[in-house]
Design a protein around this motif. Structure first.
Motif, mmCIF file in Angstrom:
data_model
loop_
_atom_site.group_PDB
_atom_site.id
_atom_site.type_symbol
_atom_site.label_atom_id
_atom_site.label_comp_id
_atom_site.label_asym_id
_atom_site.label_seq_id
_atom_site.Cartn_x
_atom_site.Cartn_y
_atom_site.Cartn_z
ATOM 1 N N THR A 2 0.829 -1.197 0.000
ATOM 2 C CA THR A 2 0.000 0.000 0.000
ATOM 3 C C THR A 2 0.863 1.245 0.000
ATOM 4 O OG1 THR A 2 -0.086 0.048 2.410
ATOM 5 C CG2 THR A 2 -1.812 -1.207 1.277
ATOM 6 N N THR A 3 0.237 2.373 -0.359
ATOM 7 C CA THR A 3 0.973 3.638 -0.371
ATOM 8 C C THR A 3 0.838 4.361 0.958
ATOM 9 O OG1 THR A 3 -0.967 4.719 -1.326
ATOM 10 C CG2 THR A 3 0.729 3.915 -2.849
ATOM 11 N N LYS A 4 0.039 3.827 1.899
ATOM 12 C CA LYS A 4 -0.099 4.443 3.213
ATOM 13 C C LYS A 4 1.205 4.321 3.975
ATOM 14 C CE LYS A 4 -4.986 3.428 3.862
ATOM 15 N NZ LYS A 4 -5.946 2.752 4.741
ATOM 16 N N LYS A 5 1.398 5.249 4.932
ATOM 17 C CA LYS A 5 2.587 5.198 5.777
ATOM 18 C C LYS A 5 2.508 3.958 6.658
ATOM 19 C CE LYS A 5 5.052 7.998 9.178
ATOM 20 N NZ LYS A 5 6.324 7.459 8.932
ATOM 21 N N LEU A 6 3.590 3.214 6.684
ATOM 22 C CA LEU A 6 3.635 1.996 7.477
ATOM 23 C C LEU A 6 3.719 2.341 8.952
ATOM 24 C CD1 LEU A 6 6.143 -0.072 5.334
ATOM 25 C CD2 LEU A 6 3.662 -0.250 5.357
ATOM 26 N N ARG A 7 2.996 1.553 9.786
ATOM 27 C CA ARG A 7 3.025 1.772 11.231
ATOM 28 C C ARG A 7 2.800 0.443 11.928
ATOM 29 N NH1 ARG A 7 -2.088 1.584 13.105
ATOM 30 N NH2 ARG A 7 -3.735 1.829 11.577
#
Length: 163
Positions: A2-7
């Motif tokens: 995904t392009t979301k920030k990894l957390r």
């Protein structure tokens, strides 16, 4: 991916070492912005993060194309002549064993092979046929009761001369 920030607690595609597939994993440990440990959502195993195999293959292909598009290398620049056949030490040892076995039994008629029996005594260089391991040659006599026989799949220590 995904392009979301990894957390931590989020999801990421990764290579599962237990399932042996690219699957969705839950992130359970990070150092800075780098994913370190994940949990497979399919088998629930915890392991270090490994990039999905598809991403690794894409990067390897990109590196190979970048290398081939840069200046061409001369074939003589490689000390081994080609480099296409790089073998590990174990692979070289296995190849050498197979070659030694092939040289020892090359051109021998099937009648030249003695059937292996624990009760028989064998000498170095004798040809043997074992019911499980196939054709072999006595590589060395270890002592009165043991010999080393070189079969196609490698040497085996076996008993001989037993009452």
């Amino acid at each position: 991916m995904t392009t979301k920030k990894l957390r931590t607690g989020g999801e990421v595609d990764a290579w599962c070492t237990k399932c042996r597939l690219d699957l969705t994993h839950r992130i359970i440990a990070m150092v800075g912005d780098v994913v370190k440990k994940v949990e497979c959502k399919t088998c629930m195993s915890h392991h270090l993060y490994r990039q999905p195999k598809s991403e690794r293959e894409n990067r390897a292909a990109a590196r190979a194309s970048a290398r081939s598009s840069s200046e061409p290398r001369a074939a003589s620049s490689s000390p081994r002549g080609g480099g296409a056949e790089r073998l590990t030490a174990a692979q070289r040892a296995e190849r050498d064993q197979t070659l030694a076995w092939e040289r020892a039994i090359a051109g021998q008629p099937s009648g030249a092979f003695k059937p292996y029996r624990v009760t028989l005594t064998f000498g170095e260089g004798e040809l043997i046929h074992h019911s499980k391991f196939g054709d072999g040659v006595v590589a060395k006599v270890i002592d009165r009761g043991k010999i080393e026989i070189l079969f196609k799949d490698g040497p085996r220590t076996m008993a001989h001369g037993q009452p």
